[in-house]
Structure formats: structure tokens, C-alpha cells
Design an enzyme around this catalytic site. Sequence first.
Site, PDB file in Angstrom:
ATOM      1  N   LYS A 161      -7.747   6.563 -19.327  1.00 53.72           N
ATOM      2  CA  LYS A 161      -8.044   6.967 -20.690  1.00 53.72           C
ATOM      3  C   LYS A 161      -6.839   6.735 -21.612  1.00 53.72           C
ATOM      4  CE  LYS A 161     -11.857   8.073 -18.646  1.00 53.72           C
ATOM      5  NZ  LYS A 161     -12.112   9.385 -18.078  1.00 53.72           N
ATOM      6  N   ARG A 164       0.850  -1.205   0.000  1.00 54.41           N
ATOM      7  CA  ARG A 164       0.000   0.000   0.000  1.00 54.41           C
ATOM      8  C   ARG A 164       0.878   1.245   0.000  1.00 54.41           C
ATOM      9  NH1 ARG A 164      -1.649   1.892   4.512  1.00 54.41           N
ATOM     10  NH2 ARG A 164      -2.357  -0.060   5.441  1.00 54.41           N
ATOM     11  N   ASP A 198      -6.833  19.367 -14.878  1.00 57.09           N
ATOM     12  CA  ASP A 198      -7.144  17.998 -15.280  1.00 57.09           C
ATOM     13  C   ASP A 198      -6.689  17.857 -16.728  1.00 57.09           C
ATOM     14  OD1 ASP A 198      -8.295  15.623 -16.154  1.00 57.09           O
ATOM     15  OD2 ASP A 198     -10.134  15.894 -14.989  1.00 57.09           O
ATOM     16  N   TYR A 251     -15.805  17.856 -15.684  1.00 59.27           N
ATOM     17  CA  TYR A 251     -16.123  16.422 -15.771  1.00 59.27           C
ATOM     18  C   TYR A 251     -17.219  16.113 -14.747  1.00 59.27           C
ATOM     19  CZ  TYR A 251     -15.488  11.364 -15.705  1.00 59.27           C
ATOM     20  OH  TYR A 251     -15.697  10.012 -15.759  1.00 59.27           O
TER      21      TYR A 251
HETATM   22  C1  LIG Z   1     -12.594   9.885 -16.919  1.00 57.73           C
HETATM   23  C2  LIG Z   1     -12.252  11.217 -16.403  1.00 57.73           C
HETATM   24  C3  LIG Z   1     -12.110  11.448 -15.024  1.00 57.73           C
HETATM   25  C4  LIG Z   1     -12.372  10.360 -13.987  1.00 57.73           C
HETATM   26  O1  LIG Z   1     -11.466   9.305 -14.078  1.00 57.73           O
HETATM   27  P1  LIG Z   1     -11.820   7.787 -13.684  1.00 57.73           P
HETATM   28  O2  LIG Z   1     -10.557   7.069 -14.020  1.00 57.73           O
HETATM   29  O3  LIG Z   1     -13.009   7.378 -14.482  1.00 57.73           O
HETATM   30  O4  LIG Z   1     -12.112   7.767 -12.218  1.00 57.73           O
HETATM   31  C5  LIG Z   1     -11.760  12.717 -14.613  1.00 57.73           C
HETATM   32  N1  LIG Z   1     -11.567  13.717 -15.495  1.00 57.73           N
HETATM   33  C6  LIG Z   1     -11.700  13.534 -16.821  1.00 57.73           C
HETATM   34  C7  LIG Z   1     -11.471  14.676 -17.747  1.00 57.73           C
HETATM   35  C8  LIG Z   1     -12.040  12.289 -17.322  1.00 57.73           C
HETATM   36  O5  LIG Z   1     -12.184  12.115 -18.646  1.00 57.73           O
END
Ligand SMILES: *Cc1c(COP(=O)(O)O)cnc(C)c1O
Length: 379
Positions: free
Chosen positions: A200, A51, A175, A103
Site C-alpha cells: 500500500k 531465500r 496492523d 481486514y
Molecule cells: C492490503 C491489506 C492487507 C493484506 O496485504 P496484501 O499485501 O494484499 O497481502 C492486510 N491488512 C490491511 C489493513 C490491508 O490494507
Amino acid sequence: MDRKYHFETISVKSTQPQLDKITPVSMPVYLSTTYERNPDGSYNDDYIYSRADNPNRRILESSLAQLEGGDIAYAFSSGMAAVNAVFQSLSPGDHLILPDDIYFNIYLLMEEVYCRWGLQYSLIDMSDTQAVRQAFRPNTRLIWLESPSNPQLKITDIAYTIKIARENGALVAVDNTWPTPVLQNPLELGADIVVHSTTKYFGGHSDVLGGCIVLNKQAELAERIRKIQIYSGSVPSPFDCWLISRGIQTLPLRVMAQTDSAMRLAEFLNQHAKVEKVNYPGLPHHPGHEIAKRQMKAGFGAMLSVLIKGGQQPAVQVSNYLKLFTTATSLGGVESLVEHRKSVEGAASKTPDNLLRISVGLENIQDLVEDWRQALDRI
Ligand SMILES: *Cc1c(COP(=O)(O)O)cnc(C)c1O
């Protein structure tokens, strides 16, 4: 193994690793949750318990820091876990400025969880710098940016917004999931915190959840995030880290190929009679085109959205007529996806009824364009 041991002991001991003599070329997965202590009480390379740290996560975090040009990165079990850690690093009574098209799940986390814990927020159109200036309060601690934004692909002038934040003593978190560090480096533009959903483009194959926070050396903030990561345990498994690290090896090639295809698809859709509007910062008519050209390095990303003439019904029909674009949420994988966002976000969302969000994959671009042509022909 020594014959004097019993069957149960052999079952356990005979499967334990003896790795001294092998030198694998690719990274093995270290699933062990715990690491042997030396006779003097020390630990080799400070590995104690997974962890807190493990070899797969250490490699991933080092890679993420280097890719974003940061000093330090922390990996999380999902993008939302990373976002959550940023919010947890704040204190009750702090105020945040968030984009009005943030988001959607981040908005829900703030509204339904963190408001009860005493965080305050304002939703602001970040492409309107006057509105951003006016949103600051004496207790504003953090401003959150997403550029291009989801799902309308709005562009924020990151360097300029950072300047305003500095004047008001607030931190800036970006982000950077959509552009990825292949196309945009917020830390270079002066941001304090970069957040990613590595689910992603980093993972890139729609088969692993992950997130990260990348920082420049800010001892106090880094230490706070590190504690949240390891005390709360929202960490990726070694195998998750391994999958994301594997994805990173092809990240630049995938993102550039998908970006080139997105530009060509945007151009095709932009001249189509059944299309009301294409949101893609690579198109010269996009209101953020010049800013995007300045702050994005080698292209405008592989995400776009399109407004179909005639409202929600033909838009949903088109998404169903497409054969190569799977109707599904998420983005950034090798496969092309399409999604009617309003249905996902619900009635309260400000997303237009006729908007389809597109994640362009690695299929041949001529095939992708022909797919849209046949689908639009049918409505
Ligand atoms: C998918 C996404 C998130 C959240 O991420 P997860 O891996 O689904 O928890 C946050 N910000 C953006 C821009 C995203 O596309």
C-alpha cells in the site's frame, strides 16, 4: 576472457559481475540467488542464498525497523504472508481476539485455514473496551488491532487495549498499514508486533506486493518469525524489495499530502446533502476523534468511507460517475481509488450497502472535490 574457453563457458563467465571499482549512488538490484564462499568456508557479510538473505532485503528490513522505531523487521512477499507468519508463530489451542471489522482476508485466513490447525478466535468491537475485557480467556495469546479500521474507520485506543492485554498475559499485534509510521507508531505505544502490507503506502505506486513484521527485541518471538520467513520462503524478490525501498524514499511526503487532501475531501462530503455519513477520524463528530488525535501524530490518514443516501444503487452509481477515482480495490497508491466494499466482501459482510471506501491519491485536491461534486449531482 581467456581465449581457451569454449563458447558455452564464455556465455556464462563473461556475464558474471566484477563490481570492485564502482560506487553507485542508488541501490543496485542484486538478483543473484547465491553468493560465493571464501576459501576458508566463510561468506562475506553472511550472504549465502537469497531465500535466507540478500542485500536488497537487508536494506529494506533495516529501513522498516528504523521507520517503525523497532529493533528488527522481516520482509515478506505480501501483507498476507506477514499476517500468516504471525499466526504460524502461535500454537494449536491458542485463542486470538480479532476486530469484528478486521481486514477481510485476514478473517478468511483465520476461519478457513487456521481453525483447522487448532487456533480459536473471537471477533470483537475493539472500540468497546468492556467487550474487549470480557473476551479474554485463559488461553488468549494474541490480540489483533487495526486502527483506523477497514472500511468503517473505527478507532481503537491502542495504549489502553495494550494495558488490558498485559493484565491478561497476551501479546498485541497492530496492523499499521493504513496510518503508516508517518502517522502512528504502535511499538512506541507498547505493542509487541507491527504488521504492514507494504503493497500500500510503502510501495505507493500500485506495482508491487509486499509485507513486513516489525518487532522490538523479543529474542524468542523474533527467532520464531525469522525461521518461518526463511524456512517457508514467503519472501519478496530483490526487485520487489528495491521497489518498496524506492517507495519509502517519498513515503512521508506522499502520506502527508494524501492525508491533507483526505481531510479536505471528508469536510466537503460531510456537508453534502446526498451524503448520509462520512467515516473519517479527522472529523470532530467521529466517535474516535479524540483518541485518534492522541495516538496519531500528524493527521488522520488518507483513507475514508462515505455512506450515500438512498442505499446501494445510488452508491454504486456515484462510484461509476467519478472520473478521477478509479473503481478498483487496494489503496495507498498515487492514484485515487473508490470501491463499493459490500460487493467485494459478499453477503455475509456487516459493511453497510451504501458504503464507498475511498483511497485519496496525489491528484490536485480541487479537482478531486469537483469530481465528487459532479458525480453526486448526477444521482
Ligand atoms: C492490503 C491489506 C492487507 C493484506 O496485504 P496484501 O499485501 O494484499 O497481502 C492486510 N491488512 C490491511 C489493513 C490491508 O490494507
